[in-house]
Enzyme design. Structure first.
Site, PDB file in Angstrom:
ATOM      1  N   GLU A  60       0.810  -1.222   0.000  1.00 51.92           N
ATOM      2  CA  GLU A  60       0.000   0.000   0.000  1.00 51.92           C
ATOM      3  C   GLU A  60       0.843   1.272   0.000  1.00 51.92           C
ATOM      4  O   GLU A  60       0.741   2.125   0.869  1.00 51.92           O
ATOM      5  CB  GLU A  60      -0.973  -0.027   1.184  1.00 51.92           C
ATOM      6  CG  GLU A  60      -2.013  -1.119   1.018  1.00 51.92           C
ATOM      7  CD  GLU A  60      -2.941  -1.257   2.207  1.00 51.92           C
ATOM      8  OE1 GLU A  60      -4.149  -1.460   1.988  1.00 51.92           O
ATOM      9  OE2 GLU A  60      -2.470  -1.175   3.357  1.00 51.92           O
ATOM     10  N   GLU A  70      -4.807 -10.096   0.695  1.00 46.50           N
ATOM     11  CA  GLU A  70      -5.513  -9.866   1.957  1.00 46.50           C
ATOM     12  C   GLU A  70      -7.003 -10.084   1.697  1.00 46.50           C
ATOM     13  O   GLU A  70      -7.550  -9.532   0.742  1.00 46.50           O
ATOM     14  CB  GLU A  70      -5.293  -8.445   2.493  1.00 46.50           C
ATOM     15  CG  GLU A  70      -3.875  -8.151   2.968  1.00 46.50           C
ATOM     16  CD  GLU A  70      -3.714  -6.720   3.485  1.00 46.50           C
ATOM     17  OE1 GLU A  70      -4.741  -6.129   3.917  1.00 46.50           O
ATOM     18  OE2 GLU A  70      -2.589  -6.195   3.461  1.00 46.50           O
TER      19      GLU A  70
END
Length: 1000
Positions: free
Chosen positions: A416, A507
């Protein structure tokens, strides 16, 4: 001209500069523990001083008086030892985003420690190694500045040979906020300090400065090829078990057994130089992407993975070896086969354990810049040349330290941190050093730099489209903007390249509070399409920090509990794991184990199909057994003779003759269970259950027992119906047997779970729909009003009609409660009919059922026949099985860090809620029901923010539910699937019933 005198001007100090990222640090190398001498500087006797900001260096003199300083254990975090406070952020930076500058208020920890010069056996150099320091530090030895470094979760070494004396004073300054902090915004606690080992190492003359083990495997021939690169003229590699004795740099090919996460075969060897002997743990395996799939040793791998931060509820990231072993065993015993080291390289010892016990590892770089999303990614390091050296440095240090671990099958560049040219440079850096493993980066949505396409919290419907290679993915939020900026030619090229790549959900299944629900649906889709190669559940453990109230009660703190300003912390978003902070398994962990079980049983007429879901190994390490139970009591049991089942194959086994005859009664109490257990101790004890399945035996309904009603009795103010008395005016249940009833009403409310509350609306997810909780509050489900419309005697039944609804709106529920005495007055049958009026279709109800509040606290235990032993919800029930169970009311509760709905048991046929003498109430289903039993109401559970705020009342609160909605994963991901939602349709009646019976 103005006479100007600058008294102070903030400017980047050396610890804020983006270059250089270290001074005097040695070249990174593979970590090993050889027979060379070493001295651990881990100790509780380090002297420590904390300053609120960076002050002039005044403490490096050998004779400096530090007697008034505190003592601090190393390794540790100073904020967990009474010096300052931890800070939690999910996405945000806790300071102004003005890279590379950091706040003036910058906690600074100064350390001093003395040690006697080691007496090494032989000549050589002396180096000092720091395995983890957050976030920037400078080192002095005997008043001499040695160097500095950043990169909190990465090791660094310095040569101190020329500065040693007989008695040595080491001084370290650690600064919490540095330019490196901009690279470490990793959804976790900010915990400064020296938190991993500090070691003084002897590097003998002619030692191995570095070595690289190459051990590939050819699955077509069964041969492995070994080569160990190591500089030096006199270096030899020996592997006694394989009769290998060769020069380093030479290559040999021979028959070997391969290493895999399923069978972690390691060969013990030695790399010998004139100066030292280095133990080698060699695992032969080949990783490749071929024909659109990620493969190991030729086999397509399905990752049943988990994301793991390093965390301990008292020590933070200073995790000891015993806890690491506990983690690896917990992961293995719950049917995970893979771990992603989110979002930084873990302790080297953890990777040793993964090699030893067998786990596929995604090793992730120490890099995340999520907070730049709040400023539209301006000045984000991924796309800035000022940060190139820092990112390459971190990538090299990870690869060099960890390159010899066979468990690592995939390198991850970070997490991220959006996009930019530095991502490509980092990927090239990895490939130039190690071409034997693929490279991954989740935020590479177009697949330009990654060998695998990954995504997070993707809806199952989209994952199925990806499985079919029919995805229409163009991103979400700021990703859409990025895709829109591509030229048509680049878009077509990148889309074609992306669709040829395997997909991993890096995820998913956000495990925050009660949940996640819906994992079984994900797994079914993963197994259906070859392109889909599984994923990694978020995450392993809640990061709650253990705290104690003034009266000695334990709770676990989360964001905001240490004075973090409103709007800058992530609240309890840090508690999103499958384990509670003390490493107690949550109910969801057991659900994951069942979803991931590597053996699947299917009952087909008089045959049992056994499917092996392992990718590489057969089932010879397992024993298979069965048992026949009637209402939880074992009637018969035995072993199954199962032939060898190769990986990804199925065999058919004859059922025991006992099971071919239908048995049962009207309650369907006969169940057959088959299990697969370990045949011998490995990563779990002998007999550890790996997989199971359960089936009801065919039964015929017994209708010969017709209900015989008992006459009800009408008094002056009450009506008696069997063991119950009611208020004759309003139909209120007053007593049942000898127990007073404080309240009985239709109940729609549950304390919102984290998944009902939903996740934060962020730059990543700007289009998140309103969570369930907000819809429930808007609809007034927390303030339902009850109006009694009529109380009538109809034959021998008491019929009470109600209208339930919320103020403001016209939608309501017309509810009819019919009470009948049966069994010669010993039991009370309760019939419930609910007819929705007006439009309820846009609303998922939390629950639908009857709440009883008994005016007694003497009831202590619950004995039930139904699904158990743990809690279950419609989309979170894979781990529970039918049986006879018993728990105390206290044990019935699940202590989520933030209190919320918990403890529901499903498919309950009967439940006894009793005191220590066996007296109390039995509830019987018609045919079954959902059950919760508590000492507090759902409203009290809703209001509590800590388990310490839940004070047991002198009541017993029982929910007997017709339905309870699913859980979903909306704290970060999809909500509840339609089939698991409780939704009402206007005019469509729902009917259910149950029986109350006195006990004792």
């Amino acid at each position: 001209m103005t006479d100007r005198q600058v008294l102070y001007q903030h400017h980047p100090a050396e610890h804020e500069n983006t270059q250089p990222w270290s001074k005097s640090a040695l070249k990174p190398r593979a970590w090993h523990e050889s027979d060379a001498d070493r001295l651990s500087l881990n100790s509780p006797d380090w002297r420590f001083r904390l300053s609120p900001t960076v002050i002039p260096v005044d403490f490096t003199a050998v004779d400096y008086d530090d007697s008034k300083w505190d003592k601090l254990v190393v390794p540790s975090h100073w904020v967990l030892n009474g010096h300052g406070k931890p800070i939690y952020t999910n996405l945000e930076y806790p300071f102004v985003v003005d890279p590379p500058r950091v706040p003036t208020e910058n906690p600074t920890g100064d350390y001093r420690y003395s040690f006697i010069k080691p007496q090494w056996s032989g000549a050589g150099r002396t180096i000092i190694r720091f395995d983890g320091v957050e976030s920037w530090f400078k080192l002095w030895l005997n008043e001499v500045e040695i160097g500095w470094s950043s990169g909190s979760r990465l090791p660094v070494e310095f040569d101190i040979t020329d500065h040693l004396s007989e008695n040595n004073i080491i001084c370290v300054r650690v600064i919490q906020w540095s330019a490196g902090s901009y690279l470490e915004d990793q959804d976790q606690w900010w915990l400064p300090g020296i938190f991993r080992d500090v070691t003084v190492l002897h590097r003998p003359n002619n030692c191995a400065d570095d070595h690289f083990v190459h051990a590939s495997y050819d699955y077509t021939t069964g041969k492995g090829t070994l080569k160990v690169d190591c500089e030096g003229e006199f270096t030899r590699v020996t592997v006694p078990e394989l009769n290998i004795d060769m020069h380093a740099g030479d290559s040999i090919t021979l028959d070997v057994e391969p290493w895999s996460a399923e069978v972690p075969r390691l060969y013990r060897g030695t790399l010998a130089t004139d100066g030292e002997h280095i133990p080698l743990n060699i695992g032969f395996r080949t990783v490749e992407i071929r024909d659109g799939n990620f493969r190991v040793n030729g086999a397509v791998i399905l990752f049943n993975g988990v994301n793991r931060h390093e965390f301990h509820c008292e020590r933070g990231r200073a995790v000891d070896k015993e806890t690491m072993l506990q983690d690896v065993l917990t992961i293995k015993r719950n049917n995970f086969n893979a771990v992603r080291t989110s979002h930084y390289p873990p302790s080297s010892h953890f990777l040793d354990l993964c090699d030893e016990y067998g786990l596929w590892v995604v090793d992730e770089g120490d890099y995340e810049t999520h907070g730049f999303g709040f400023v539209d990614w301006r000045k984000n390091p991924s796309d800035s040349p000022a940060w190139t050296d820092a990112l390459i440095n971190r990538t090299q240090r990870m690869v060099e330290r960890d390159k010899n671990h066979p468990s690592i099958v995939l390198w991850s560049l970070g997490n991220e941190a959006y996009r930019g040219f530095n991502i490509g440079l980092m990927a090239n850096c990895v490939r130039s050093r190690d071409s034997s493993r693929p490279v991954h980066y989740e935020n590479d949505w177009t697949g330009e730099h990654s060998d695998i396409w990954t995504h997070m919290y993707t809806w199952p419907e989209e994952i199925e489209r990806i499985g079919k290679r029919e995805e229409t993915f163009d991103g979400y939020g700021y990703q859409k903007r990025e895709v829109s900026l591509l030229t048509e030619a680049d878009r077509v090229r990148l889309e074609k390249s992306r669709r040829e790549k395997p997909f991993i959900a890096i995820e998913y299944g956000h495990s925050m509070g009660n949940g996640p629900g819906g994992l079984l649906e994900y797994q079914q889709i993963f197994e259906k399409y070859p392109r889909l190669q599984g994923g990694f559940i978020w995450e392993f453990i809640d990061h709650g920090l253990k705290q104690t109230t003034a009266d000695g009660k334990t709770f676990y703190a989360y964001g905001g509990d240490f004075g973090e300003p409103r709007g800058t912390h992530g609240g309890n978003f840090v508690c999103d794991g499958l384990l509670f902070p003390d490493r107690t398994p949550s109910p969801a962990l057991l659900d994951v184990k069942a979803v991931f079980q590597p053996v699947v049983f299917t009952l087909d007429d008089k045959k049992l199909l056994i499917r092996n879901k392992y990718d590489l190994r057969d089932l010879s390490h397992l024993r298979f057994s069965w048992r026949l139970e009637k209402y939880g009591e074992v009637v018969e049991q035995g072993e199954l003779d199962v032939p060898k089942v190769k990986a990804r194959h199925t065999v058919t086994v004859d059922l025991p003759s006992t099971l071919t005859t239908a048995r049962g009664d009207s309650k369907a109490g006969w169940w057959w269970t088959v299990t697969a257990t370990l045949d011998g101790a490995t990563w779990a004890p002998d007999g550890h259950e790996v997989a199971w399945a359960q089936y009801p035996l065919p039964h015929s309904e017994n209708t010969s027992n017709k209900a015989v009603l008992t006459s009800l009795k009408i008094g002056n103010d009450t009506v008696s119906v069997g063991p119950a008395t009611f208020d004759s005016t309003f139909g209120k249940l007053l007593t049942f047997g000898s127990i007073g009833v404080e309240d009985s009403h239709l109940d729609l409310w549950r304390a919102p779970t984290d998944n009902d509350i939903g996740g934060p609306i962020t730059p990543d997810w700007p289009e998140v729909s309103a969570p369930n909780r907000d819809k429930w509050y808007t609809a007034g489900l927390d303030r339902i009003q009850n109006r009694v419309d009529s109380v009538e005697k109809v034959g021998e039944s008491l019929v009470v009609k109600y209208t339930d609804g919320a103020a403001i709106y016209d939608r309501c529920l017309r509810t009819t409660m019919t009470y009948e005495a049966r069994d010669e007055g010993r039991s009370l049958h309760v019939g419930v009919s609910i007819i929705p009026e007006n439009d309820w279709s846009d609303l998922q109800l939390p629950r639908l059922g009857i709440r009883l509040t008994l005016d007694t606290k003497s009831l202590e235990r619950v004995k039930w026949f139904g699904l158990g032993p743990g809690e279950a919800y419609p989309d979170l029930r894979s781990s529970v099985r039918m049986g006879a169970w018993e728990k105390s009311i206290d044990e019935w509760q699940t202590p989520y860090v933030m209190p919320q709905e918990n403890g529901n048991r499903m498919d309950v046929q009967y439940a006894d809620i009793v005191d220590d003498q066996g007296q109390g109430v039995r509830i019987e289903g018609d045919p079954h029901f959902n059950l919760t039993v508590r000492r507090w109401t759902s409203e009290q559970l809703t209001a509590a923010k800590r388990v310490t705020e839940l004070e047991p009342s002198d009541k017993t609160i029982i929910n007997i539910d017709y339905a309870n909605s699913g859980i979903g994963s909306a704290s970060c991901g999809p909500g509840v699937a339609d089939k698991y939602r409780t939704v009402l349709k206007a005019g469509e009646a729902m009917r259910f019933g149950f029986v109350l019976r006195t006990l004792g």
